[in-house]
Design a protein around this motif. Structure first.
Motif, PDB file in Angstrom:
ATOM      1  N   SER A  17      22.110  -7.216  31.579  1.00  0.00           N
ATOM      2  CA  SER A  17      21.300  -6.004  31.425  1.00  0.00           C
ATOM      3  C   SER A  17      22.142  -4.872  30.854  1.00  0.00           C
ATOM      4  O   SER A  17      23.328  -4.752  31.141  1.00  0.00           O
ATOM      5  N   LEU A  18      21.497  -4.039  30.036  1.00  0.00           N
ATOM      6  CA  LEU A  18      22.179  -2.932  29.369  1.00  0.00           C
ATOM      7  C   LEU A  18      21.344  -1.662  29.511  1.00  0.00           C
ATOM      8  O   LEU A  18      20.133  -1.719  29.756  1.00  0.00           O
ATOM      9  N   LEU A  19      21.993  -0.532  29.370  1.00  0.00           N
ATOM     10  CA  LEU A  19      21.321   0.759  29.557  1.00  0.00           C
ATOM     11  C   LEU A  19      20.143   0.911  28.602  1.00  0.00           C
ATOM     12  O   LEU A  19      20.272   0.692  27.389  1.00  0.00           O
ATOM     13  N   ARG A  20      18.992   1.294  29.144  1.00  0.00           N
ATOM     14  CA  ARG A  20      17.809   1.497  28.315  1.00  0.00           C
ATOM     15  C   ARG A  20      17.902   2.833  27.579  1.00  0.00           C
ATOM     16  O   ARG A  20      18.233   3.850  28.194  1.00  0.00           O
ATOM     17  N   PRO A  21      17.592   2.859  26.279  1.00  0.00           N
ATOM     18  CA  PRO A  21      17.578   4.137  25.565  1.00  0.00           C
ATOM     19  C   PRO A  21      16.387   4.999  26.002  1.00  0.00           C
ATOM     20  O   PRO A  21      15.371   4.465  26.476  1.00  0.00           O
ATOM     21  N   PRO A  22      16.491   6.312  25.855  1.00  0.00           N
ATOM     22  CA  PRO A  22      15.403   7.209  26.292  1.00  0.00           C
ATOM     23  C   PRO A  22      14.052   6.845  25.693  1.00  0.00           C
ATOM     24  O   PRO A  22      13.026   6.931  26.373  1.00  0.00           O
ATOM     25  N   GLU A  23      14.029   6.467  24.415  1.00  0.00           N
ATOM     26  CA  GLU A  23      12.737   6.171  23.786  1.00  0.00           C
ATOM     27  C   GLU A  23      12.058   4.969  24.439  1.00  0.00           C
ATOM     28  O   GLU A  23      10.820   4.927  24.547  1.00  0.00           O
ATOM     29  N   LEU A  24      12.852   4.006  24.895  1.00  0.00           N
ATOM     30  CA  LEU A  24      12.277   2.843  25.570  1.00  0.00           C
ATOM     31  C   LEU A  24      11.769   3.222  26.952  1.00  0.00           C
ATOM     32  O   LEU A  24      10.661   2.834  27.355  1.00  0.00           O
ATOM     33  N   ARG A  25      12.545   3.989  27.677  1.00  0.00           N
ATOM     34  CA  ARG A  25      12.117   4.412  29.013  1.00  0.00           C
ATOM     35  C   ARG A  25      10.829   5.227  28.935  1.00  0.00           C
ATOM     36  O   ARG A  25       9.919   5.064  29.749  1.00  0.00           O
ATOM     37  N   ASP A  66      18.989  -9.577  25.411  1.00  0.00           N
ATOM     38  CA  ASP A  66      18.076  -8.513  24.979  1.00  0.00           C
ATOM     39  C   ASP A  66      18.197  -7.285  25.881  1.00  0.00           C
ATOM     40  O   ASP A  66      17.368  -6.379  25.809  1.00  0.00           O
ATOM     41  N   GLY A  67      19.242  -7.265  26.721  1.00  0.00           N
ATOM     42  CA  GLY A  67      19.454  -6.131  27.630  1.00  0.00           C
ATOM     43  C   GLY A  67      18.455  -6.074  28.759  1.00  0.00           C
ATOM     44  O   GLY A  67      18.462  -5.132  29.552  1.00  0.00           O
ATOM     45  N   GLU A  68      17.536  -7.097  28.809  1.00  0.00           N
ATOM     46  CA  GLU A  68      16.419  -7.100  29.757  1.00  0.00           C
ATOM     47  C   GLU A  68      15.511  -5.896  29.512  1.00  0.00           C
ATOM     48  O   GLU A  68      14.913  -5.338  30.430  1.00  0.00           O
ATOM     49  N   PHE A  69      15.377  -5.517  28.239  1.00  0.00           N
ATOM     50  CA  PHE A  69      14.627  -4.323  27.858  1.00  0.00           C
ATOM     51  C   PHE A  69      13.125  -4.459  28.081  1.00  0.00           C
ATOM     52  O   PHE A  69      12.418  -3.451  28.083  1.00  0.00           O
ATOM     53  N   ARG A  70      12.618  -5.673  28.233  1.00  0.00           N
ATOM     54  CA  ARG A  70      11.177  -5.835  28.470  1.00  0.00           C
ATOM     55  C   ARG A  70      10.856  -5.897  29.964  1.00  0.00           C
ATOM     56  O   ARG A  70       9.733  -6.201  30.352  1.00  0.00           O
ATOM     57  N   ARG A  71      11.848  -5.629  30.816  1.00  0.00           N
ATOM     58  CA  ARG A  71      11.652  -5.687  32.269  1.00  0.00           C
ATOM     59  C   ARG A  71      11.893  -4.311  32.898  1.00  0.00           C
ATOM     60  O   ARG A  71      12.716  -3.543  32.431  1.00  0.00           O
ATOM     61  N   ASP A  72      11.209  -4.078  34.020  1.00  0.00           N
ATOM     62  CA  ASP A  72      11.513  -2.914  34.856  1.00  0.00           C
ATOM     63  C   ASP A  72      12.509  -3.300  35.945  1.00  0.00           C
ATOM     64  O   ASP A  72      13.405  -2.530  36.277  1.00  0.00           O
ATOM     65  N   TRP A  73      12.329  -4.491  36.522  1.00  0.00           N
ATOM     66  CA  TRP A  73      13.203  -4.988  37.588  1.00  0.00           C
ATOM     67  C   TRP A  73      13.718  -6.357  37.172  1.00  0.00           C
ATOM     68  O   TRP A  73      12.938  -7.215  36.742  1.00  0.00           O
ATOM     69  N   ILE A 301      35.508  -5.717  36.219  1.00  0.00           N
ATOM     70  CA  ILE A 301      35.238  -4.420  35.601  1.00  0.00           C
ATOM     71  C   ILE A 301      33.933  -3.875  36.169  1.00  0.00           C
ATOM     72  O   ILE A 301      32.914  -4.573  36.190  1.00  0.00           O
ATOM     73  N   SER A 302      33.953  -2.653  36.644  1.00  0.00           N
ATOM     74  CA  SER A 302      32.760  -2.086  37.282  1.00  0.00           C
ATOM     75  C   SER A 302      31.743  -1.605  36.254  1.00  0.00           C
ATOM     76  O   SER A 302      32.076  -0.875  35.324  1.00  0.00           O
ATOM     77  N   SER A 303      30.502  -2.014  36.457  1.00  0.00           N
ATOM     78  CA  SER A 303      29.398  -1.491  35.637  1.00  0.00           C
ATOM     79  C   SER A 303      28.761  -0.265  36.289  1.00  0.00           C
ATOM     80  O   SER A 303      27.830   0.313  35.732  1.00  0.00           O
ATOM     81  N   LYS A 304      29.255   0.108  37.477  1.00  0.00           N
ATOM     82  CA  LYS A 304      28.638   1.198  38.235  1.00  0.00           C
ATOM     83  C   LYS A 304      29.222   2.573  37.924  1.00  0.00           C
ATOM     84  O   LYS A 304      28.529   3.580  38.010  1.00  0.00           O
ATOM     85  N   PHE A 305      30.517   2.616  37.599  1.00  0.00           N
ATOM     86  CA  PHE A 305      31.216   3.892  37.497  1.00  0.00           C
ATOM     87  C   PHE A 305      31.906   4.024  36.144  1.00  0.00           C
ATOM     88  O   PHE A 305      32.377   3.032  35.579  1.00  0.00           O
ATOM     89  N   GLN A 335      31.150  -6.773  36.743  1.00  0.00           N
ATOM     90  CA  GLN A 335      30.694  -7.482  37.948  1.00  0.00           C
ATOM     91  C   GLN A 335      29.184  -7.698  37.937  1.00  0.00           C
ATOM     92  O   GLN A 335      28.675  -8.580  38.606  1.00  0.00           O
ATOM     93  N   CYS A 336      28.455  -6.887  37.182  1.00  0.00           N
ATOM     94  CA  CYS A 336      27.000  -7.024  37.096  1.00  0.00           C
ATOM     95  C   CYS A 336      26.554  -6.390  35.797  1.00  0.00           C
ATOM     96  O   CYS A 336      27.373  -5.958  34.978  1.00  0.00           O
ATOM     97  N   GLY A 337      25.235  -6.323  35.601  1.00  0.00           N
ATOM     98  CA  GLY A 337      24.722  -5.644  34.427  1.00  0.00           C
ATOM     99  C   GLY A 337      24.857  -4.131  34.565  1.00  0.00           C
ATOM    100  O   GLY A 337      25.173  -3.611  35.631  1.00  0.00           O
ATOM    101  N   PHE A 338      24.590  -3.437  33.482  1.00  0.00           N
ATOM    102  CA  PHE A 338      24.670  -1.980  33.489  1.00  0.00           C
ATOM    103  C   PHE A 338      23.333  -1.339  33.856  1.00  0.00           C
ATOM    104  O   PHE A 338      23.258  -0.141  34.097  1.00  0.00           O
ATOM    105  N   SER A 339      22.289  -2.158  33.919  1.00  0.00           N
ATOM    106  CA  SER A 339      20.959  -1.602  34.193  1.00  0.00           C
ATOM    107  C   SER A 339      20.061  -2.698  34.750  1.00  0.00           C
ATOM    108  O   SER A 339      19.123  -3.145  34.093  1.00  0.00           O
ATOM    109  N   SER A 340      20.328  -3.110  35.983  1.00  0.00           N
ATOM    110  CA  SER A 340      19.537  -4.183  36.597  1.00  0.00           C
ATOM    111  C   SER A 340      18.058  -3.802  36.702  1.00  0.00           C
ATOM    112  O   SER A 340      17.200  -4.671  36.774  1.00  0.00           O
TER     113      SER A 340
END
Length: 370
Positions: A17-25, A66-73, A301-305, A335-340
């Protein structure tokens, strides 16, 4: 003779998972309110996925999602794609993310589980069409529906738990078969239960539900095996596990000791992505249970901070892990995605880029390639 192309997991990889851009959100929020059509939302998703694929390729990653861009959770959207699975807002499964007000909705088994249509196969097809590198599809473990679902509703629908697992894993096998036919050769099963069971508080939560955490661990391992039992030899399957990842918060703490012998030795996958970015994960000693030849992707590597890890620290930790798993069987990732979830962790896209680039840089210095 030409060298064979590297097989996943790659020396420098990522969870998905990757950070969603503002336009997608914004578009997804409008779609939830009924302000734009599903087709309009899909057009925005397609554009943003093309962009995030280009982002991953520009960083240098071989594994592309695909960054999991088609998912909310990360888990709920997939499981809700099967007939019989719904959600109920305002209820949780009993363990809460630290310091977060919002919690994932509770999943409920409302009727017998069936897969009457493809779930996310189209998501993969689009991803494959926009990258020449290795497209990876990520799906939640079948264990998540039992571990984070409404247990009362489950018992009502399935008095016989074996029947529940039979129906659910059959639905998984059908989805995985169609993903394979669509060209998927790299599959990741996301399962937080493996890592979270090491937390005494989580164990107590399961006991209050009438469960034995040790038996649940074995049951969840078998569910994964049943879901992937028909996977052809040329499809690489890995399991990713962590202790929760939501807006830079977490759910649990505890080492892998409690589950290592069962999880590592029984789950029949090619490799494991393991959270190891903080001392909440304990030491590397449980890796002694990893069977010979399996790959371990160290989530150092932390995806949280946003703070960037030091290369020398990462190399020292890789060296420490190599005392239990041969260096040639180790890889590196966050350790995980950037935007679960659609919210994303409390970092920037530039932080995300620097973290992924660091994984690649360290991998080249340690193994000679990424």
């Amino acid at each position: 003779m030409a060298q064979a192309a590297p097989r996943p997991p790659f020396r420098a990889d990522h969870v998905g998972s990757l950070l969603r851009p503002p336009e997608l959100r914004e578009a997804r929020a409008k779609a939830r309110r009924g302000e734009i059509t599903p087709e309009a939302l899909r057009q925005v998703e397609d554009k943003c996925i093309r962009d995030v694929v280009a982002f991953q390729e520009s960083v240098g990653l071989q594994s592309i999602t695909d960054g999991e861009f088609r998912r909310d959770w990360w888990h709920i959207d997939f499981l809700r794609g099967f007939d019989g699975v719904g959600t109920e807002a305002g209820k949780t499964f009993g363990v809460h993310f630290q310091g977060a007000d919002e919690q994932p909705p509770l999943m409920k088994v409302q009727s017998r589980i069936r897969r009457t249509r493809p779930n996310m196969v189209d998501h993969f097809k689009f991803l494959k069409s926009v990258t020449r590198r290795t497209p990876k599809f990520c799906m939640p473990s079948p264990a998540m529906l039992h571990a984070r679902g409404d247990r009362e509703a489950l018992r009502k629908t399935y008095p016989d738990l074996d029947r529940f697992w039979a129906d659910l894993t059959q639905a998984y096998r059908e989805e995985i078969r169609d993903l394979y036919d669509a060209g998927c050769r790299y599959l990741q099963i996301d399962d937080t239960t493996i890592a979270m069971m090491g937390d005494p508080k989580v164990q107590e939560t399961f006991r209050k539900l009438g469960d034995d955490p040790k038996k649940d661990t074995a049951m969840y391992a078998e569910a994964i095996n049943q879901a992937i039992r028909d996977v052809p030899d040329d499809m690489i399957v890995c399991v990713h596990t962590c202790r929760g990842n939501f807006m830079s918060t977490w759910l649990a703490s505890g080492s892998y000791d409690y589950v290592a012998e069962t999880a590592f030795s029984r789950i029949d996958v090619d490799g494991f992505f393991l959270e190891y970015d903080t001392d909440r994960a304990g030491g590397f000693e449980p890796l002694r249970y990893v069977p010979k030849g399996k790959k371990i992707v160290l989530g150092l590597i932390s995806s949280k901070f946003p703070e960037l890890e030091k290369k020398d620290d990462l190399k020292r930790r890789i060296e420490a892990a190599a005392k239990f798993v041969p260096l040639e069987n180790l890889c590196l990732s966050p350790q995980c995605g950037f935007s679960s979830t659609h919210h994303g962790n409390k970092i920037t896209v530039e932080d995300e880029r620097r973290k992924l680039a660091l994984a690649l840089e360290v991998a080249r210095e340690v193994w000679g390639s990424a």
